[in-house]
Design an enzyme around this catalytic site. Structure first.
Site, PDB file in Angstrom:
ATOM      1  CD  GLU A   3      34.959  40.449  39.532  1.00 56.92           C
ATOM      2  OE1 GLU A   3      35.746  41.434  39.566  1.00 56.92           O
ATOM      3  OE2 GLU A   3      33.809  40.492  39.982  1.00 56.92           O
ATOM      4  CB  THR A   4      40.727  42.060  35.338  1.00 59.04           C
ATOM      5  OG1 THR A   4      40.271  41.660  34.037  1.00 59.04           O
ATOM      6  CG2 THR A   4      42.250  42.205  35.300  1.00 59.04           C
TER       7      THR A   4
END
Length: 274
Positions: free
Chosen positions: A47-48
Protein backbone atom coordinates in the site's frame (compact mmCIF):
# COMPACT_ATOMS: atom_id res chain seq x y z
CA UNK A 1 7.11 17.79 -9.14
CA UNK A 2 8.64 16.74 -5.82
CA UNK A 3 6.86 14.89 -3.01
CA UNK A 4 8.09 13.69 0.36
CA UNK A 5 7.91 9.95 0.90
CA UNK A 6 8.25 7.92 4.09
CA UNK A 7 8.46 4.16 4.43
CA UNK A 8 7.27 2.83 7.77
CA UNK A 9 6.96 -0.79 8.89
CA UNK A 10 3.60 -1.25 10.62
CA UNK A 11 2.90 -3.97 13.20
CA UNK A 12 6.65 -4.34 13.59
CA UNK A 13 8.39 -5.01 16.90
CA UNK A 14 11.82 -4.72 15.29
CA UNK A 15 13.59 -3.96 12.01
CA UNK A 16 12.61 -5.90 8.88
CA UNK A 17 9.34 -7.05 10.45
CA UNK A 18 5.73 -6.07 9.87
CA UNK A 19 4.28 -4.56 6.72
CA UNK A 20 6.08 -1.72 4.90
CA UNK A 21 3.85 1.14 3.77
CA UNK A 22 4.73 4.23 1.78
CA UNK A 23 3.29 7.47 3.16
CA UNK A 24 3.13 10.50 0.83
CA UNK A 25 1.74 13.78 2.21
CA UNK A 26 0.13 16.12 -0.33
CA UNK A 27 0.37 19.79 0.54
CA UNK A 28 -1.85 21.04 -2.29
CA UNK A 29 -4.85 19.64 -4.15
CA UNK A 30 -5.17 15.96 -4.90
CA UNK A 31 -3.21 14.78 -7.90
CA UNK A 32 -5.11 12.94 -10.64
CA UNK A 33 -6.09 9.44 -9.63
CA UNK A 34 -4.01 8.05 -12.50
CA UNK A 35 -0.91 9.74 -11.06
CA UNK A 36 -1.62 8.42 -7.56
CA UNK A 37 -1.97 4.93 -9.00
CA UNK A 38 1.29 5.26 -10.95
CA UNK A 39 3.10 6.42 -7.81
CA UNK A 40 1.78 3.40 -5.89
CA UNK A 41 2.85 1.12 -8.71
CA UNK A 42 6.31 2.70 -8.74
CA UNK A 43 6.63 2.32 -4.96
CA UNK A 44 5.73 -1.37 -5.39
CA UNK A 45 4.63 -1.91 -1.77
CA UNK A 46 1.39 -3.49 -0.63
CA UNK A 47 0.00 0.00 0.00
CA UNK A 48 0.87 3.62 -0.57
CA UNK A 49 -1.06 6.09 1.59
CA UNK A 50 -1.72 9.64 0.40
CA UNK A 51 -3.14 12.28 2.73
CA UNK A 52 -4.00 15.96 2.75
CA UNK A 53 -5.37 18.39 5.32
CA UNK A 54 -8.05 19.49 2.82
CA UNK A 55 -11.24 17.64 3.75
CA UNK A 56 -13.89 16.99 1.08
CA UNK A 57 -17.18 18.84 1.31
CA UNK A 58 -19.05 15.58 1.96
CA UNK A 59 -16.92 14.61 4.95
CA UNK A 60 -19.08 14.04 8.00
CA UNK A 61 -18.65 15.92 11.29
CA UNK A 62 -15.49 15.32 13.31
CA UNK A 63 -13.98 16.45 16.60
CA UNK A 64 -12.33 19.86 16.04
CA UNK A 65 -10.02 19.28 19.00
CA UNK A 66 -8.01 16.67 17.08
CA UNK A 67 -6.15 16.99 13.76
CA UNK A 68 -8.12 15.69 10.79
CA UNK A 69 -6.96 14.56 7.34
CA UNK A 70 -8.33 13.04 4.15
CA UNK A 71 -6.62 9.66 3.64
CA UNK A 72 -6.59 7.34 0.62
CA UNK A 73 -4.85 4.00 0.04
CA UNK A 74 -3.55 2.46 -3.20
CA UNK A 75 -2.05 -0.95 -3.89
CA UNK A 76 0.13 -1.20 -7.01
CA UNK A 77 -3.07 -2.14 -8.88
CA UNK A 78 -6.14 -0.46 -7.30
CA UNK A 79 -7.46 1.99 -4.73
CA UNK A 80 -8.93 0.18 -1.72
CA UNK A 81 -11.72 1.00 0.74
CA UNK A 82 -9.83 0.16 3.94
CA UNK A 83 -6.22 -0.51 4.89
CA UNK A 84 -4.87 -1.07 8.38
CA UNK A 85 -1.11 -1.04 8.14
CA UNK A 86 -0.91 2.06 5.92
CA UNK A 87 -3.27 3.89 8.30
CA UNK A 88 -1.01 3.03 11.23
CA UNK A 89 2.04 4.13 9.23
CA UNK A 90 0.40 7.42 8.24
CA UNK A 91 -0.60 8.17 11.82
CA UNK A 92 2.95 7.39 12.97
CA UNK A 93 4.40 9.88 10.50
CA UNK A 94 1.92 12.60 11.47
CA UNK A 95 2.36 12.04 15.21
CA UNK A 96 6.15 12.25 14.94
CA UNK A 97 6.63 14.92 12.29
CA UNK A 98 3.53 17.12 12.24
CA UNK A 99 1.61 16.89 15.54
CA UNK A 100 4.01 15.65 18.25
CA UNK A 101 1.69 16.96 20.98
CA UNK A 102 -1.48 15.31 19.65
CA UNK A 103 -2.92 12.15 21.18
CA UNK A 104 -5.42 11.40 18.38
CA UNK A 105 -5.41 11.73 14.58
CA UNK A 106 -8.68 11.58 12.61
CA UNK A 107 -8.93 10.37 9.01
CA UNK A 108 -11.78 10.79 6.54
CA UNK A 109 -11.68 7.75 4.24
CA UNK A 110 -13.77 5.67 1.87
CA UNK A 111 -14.83 3.77 5.02
CA UNK A 112 -15.93 6.91 6.85
CA UNK A 113 -14.16 8.51 9.80
CA UNK A 114 -11.38 6.49 11.43
CA UNK A 115 -9.16 7.60 14.27
CA UNK A 116 -5.81 6.53 15.64
CA UNK A 117 -4.73 7.10 19.24
CA UNK A 118 -1.39 6.90 20.94
CA UNK A 119 -1.26 3.64 22.90
CA UNK A 120 1.00 2.25 25.61
CA UNK A 121 4.65 1.39 24.98
CA UNK A 122 4.91 3.44 21.76
CA UNK A 123 2.07 1.55 20.07
CA UNK A 124 -0.77 3.09 18.08
CA UNK A 125 -4.43 2.07 18.39
CA UNK A 126 -6.73 2.24 15.34
CA UNK A 127 -10.51 2.42 15.59
CA UNK A 128 -11.99 0.47 12.64
CA UNK A 129 -15.45 -0.78 11.71
CA UNK A 130 -15.98 -4.45 12.66
CA UNK A 131 -16.94 -6.71 9.77
CA UNK A 132 -17.93 -10.15 11.12
CA UNK A 133 -17.77 -12.66 8.26
CA UNK A 134 -20.87 -14.71 7.43
CA UNK A 135 -20.86 -18.41 6.51
CA UNK A 136 -20.76 -19.14 2.79
CA UNK A 137 -20.34 -22.19 0.58
CA UNK A 138 -16.74 -23.19 0.01
CA UNK A 139 -15.59 -23.35 -3.60
CA UNK A 140 -13.82 -26.73 -3.96
CA UNK A 141 -11.43 -25.27 -6.53
CA UNK A 142 -10.25 -22.57 -4.09
CA UNK A 143 -9.93 -25.09 -1.24
CA UNK A 144 -7.80 -27.30 -3.50
CA UNK A 145 -5.66 -24.27 -4.41
CA UNK A 146 -5.02 -23.58 -0.72
CA UNK A 147 -3.79 -27.14 -0.30
CA UNK A 148 -4.78 -27.55 3.37
CA UNK A 149 -7.81 -28.95 5.25
CA UNK A 150 -10.51 -26.30 5.76
CA UNK A 151 -13.08 -26.37 8.56
CA UNK A 152 -15.21 -23.34 7.60
CA UNK A 153 -15.62 -20.83 4.80
CA UNK A 154 -16.93 -17.34 5.50
CA UNK A 155 -17.31 -14.10 3.55
CA UNK A 156 -16.89 -10.43 4.40
CA UNK A 157 -14.76 -8.07 2.29
CA UNK A 158 -12.45 -11.07 1.87
CA UNK A 159 -13.08 -14.79 1.70
CA UNK A 160 -12.14 -16.28 5.07
CA UNK A 161 -11.09 -19.92 5.43
CA UNK A 162 -10.71 -21.41 8.90
CA UNK A 163 -7.98 -24.05 8.88
CA UNK A 164 -7.43 -27.03 11.17
CA UNK A 165 -4.13 -25.92 12.65
CA UNK A 166 -1.49 -23.23 12.90
CA UNK A 167 1.00 -25.63 11.32
CA UNK A 168 -1.16 -25.92 8.20
CA UNK A 169 -1.18 -22.16 7.76
CA UNK A 170 2.54 -21.76 8.37
CA UNK A 171 3.45 -24.44 5.83
CA UNK A 172 0.89 -23.80 3.09
CA UNK A 173 1.93 -22.90 -0.45
CA UNK A 174 -1.22 -21.84 -2.33
CA UNK A 175 -1.69 -22.01 -6.07
CA UNK A 176 -1.69 -18.34 -7.05
CA UNK A 177 -2.74 -19.16 -10.61
CA UNK A 178 -6.15 -20.01 -9.12
CA UNK A 179 -6.28 -17.30 -6.44
CA UNK A 180 -5.07 -14.23 -8.34
CA UNK A 181 -7.93 -14.01 -10.91
CA UNK A 182 -10.69 -14.29 -8.26
CA UNK A 183 -13.23 -11.44 -8.11
CA UNK A 184 -12.67 -10.80 -4.40
CA UNK A 185 -10.23 -8.45 -2.68
CA UNK A 186 -8.32 -11.29 -1.03
CA UNK A 187 -8.35 -14.55 0.89
CA UNK A 188 -7.70 -14.84 4.62
CA UNK A 189 -6.69 -18.20 6.07
CA UNK A 190 -6.82 -18.38 9.86
CA UNK A 191 -6.60 -20.86 12.73
CA UNK A 192 -6.39 -20.90 16.50
CA UNK A 193 -2.82 -20.50 17.75
CA UNK A 194 -0.78 -23.12 19.58
CA UNK A 195 1.59 -20.49 21.02
CA UNK A 196 1.18 -19.07 24.50
CA UNK A 197 0.27 -15.40 24.33
CA UNK A 198 -1.35 -15.69 20.90
CA UNK A 199 -5.02 -16.42 20.24
CA UNK A 200 -5.07 -16.90 16.46
CA UNK A 201 -2.84 -16.80 13.40
CA UNK A 202 -3.50 -15.91 9.78
CA UNK A 203 -2.14 -15.29 6.32
CA UNK A 204 -3.62 -13.07 3.61
CA UNK A 205 -3.41 -13.64 -0.15
CA UNK A 206 -4.53 -10.98 -2.59
CA UNK A 207 -6.66 -11.40 -5.66
CA UNK A 208 -8.37 -8.26 -6.99
CA UNK A 209 -6.12 -6.14 -4.76
CA UNK A 210 -3.14 -7.10 -6.90
CA UNK A 211 -0.94 -8.22 -3.98
CA UNK A 212 0.22 -11.83 -3.88
CA UNK A 213 0.80 -12.16 -0.13
CA UNK A 214 0.52 -9.26 2.29
CA UNK A 215 2.97 -9.31 5.22
CA UNK A 216 0.47 -8.05 7.84
CA UNK A 217 -3.09 -7.07 6.96
CA UNK A 218 -4.79 -4.85 9.54
CA UNK A 219 -8.12 -4.67 7.71
CA UNK A 220 -8.32 -8.48 7.62
CA UNK A 221 -8.23 -8.44 11.41
CA UNK A 222 -11.37 -6.29 11.47
CA UNK A 223 -12.99 -9.37 9.90
CA UNK A 224 -11.35 -12.27 11.74
CA UNK A 225 -11.09 -10.68 15.21
CA UNK A 226 -14.92 -10.65 15.61
CA UNK A 227 -15.00 -14.29 14.46
CA UNK A 228 -12.40 -15.42 17.00
CA UNK A 229 -13.93 -13.25 19.73
CA UNK A 230 -17.16 -15.21 19.28
CA UNK A 231 -15.45 -18.62 19.04
CA UNK A 232 -13.08 -18.08 21.98
CA UNK A 233 -15.37 -15.94 24.13
CA UNK A 234 -12.82 -13.14 24.35
CA UNK A 235 -13.05 -9.41 23.63
CA UNK A 236 -9.27 -8.88 23.70
CA UNK A 237 -7.20 -11.06 21.40
CA UNK A 238 -3.71 -11.22 19.95
CA UNK A 239 -3.23 -12.28 16.35
CA UNK A 240 -0.04 -13.10 14.50
CA UNK A 241 0.24 -13.01 10.73
CA UNK A 242 2.55 -15.80 9.60
CA UNK A 243 4.07 -14.22 6.52
CA UNK A 244 7.80 -14.36 5.91
CA UNK A 245 8.19 -11.01 7.70
CA UNK A 246 5.48 -11.61 10.28
CA UNK A 247 3.71 -9.17 12.54
CA UNK A 248 1.51 -9.02 15.64
CA UNK A 249 -1.88 -7.29 15.85
CA UNK A 250 -3.61 -6.68 19.19
CA UNK A 251 -7.39 -6.69 18.77
CA UNK A 252 -10.18 -5.44 20.99
CA UNK A 253 -13.72 -6.10 19.76
CA UNK A 254 -16.17 -3.38 20.84
CA UNK A 255 -19.57 -4.09 19.34
CA UNK A 256 -19.55 -2.78 15.78
CA UNK A 257 -15.98 -1.46 16.09
CA UNK A 258 -12.59 -3.13 16.44
CA UNK A 259 -9.52 -1.53 17.98
CA UNK A 260 -6.36 -2.76 16.26
CA UNK A 261 -3.03 -1.83 17.77
CA UNK A 262 0.62 -2.45 17.09
CA UNK A 263 4.11 -1.06 17.05
CA UNK A 264 5.96 0.48 14.11
CA UNK A 265 9.47 1.16 12.86
CA UNK A 266 10.51 4.00 10.60
CA UNK A 267 12.68 2.84 7.71
CA UNK A 268 13.34 5.73 5.32
CA UNK A 269 12.53 9.29 4.34
CA UNK A 270 13.13 10.69 0.90
CA UNK A 271 11.92 12.76 -2.02
CA UNK A 272 10.13 11.55 -5.13
CA UNK A 273 10.69 13.52 -8.32
CA UNK A 274 8.54 13.13 -11.43
Amino acid sequence: MKLDIYQIDAFAAGPFEGNPAAVMPLTADWLDDSVLQQLAEENNLSETAFYTAQLPVDAGPHDPEHPAYHLRWFTPAVEVDLCGHATLATAAQIFEDVHPDADRIQFWTRSGWLHVDRGPDATLVMDFPAEPPAPTAADPRIVAALGIPVRECLKATDLVFVAESEHDIASMAPDFAVISPLKVRGIVVTAASDVEGLDFVSRWFGAAAGVQEDPVTGSAHSQIAPYWADVLGLDNLVGRQLSARGGTVHCEVRGDRVHLSGAYRRYLRGTVEF
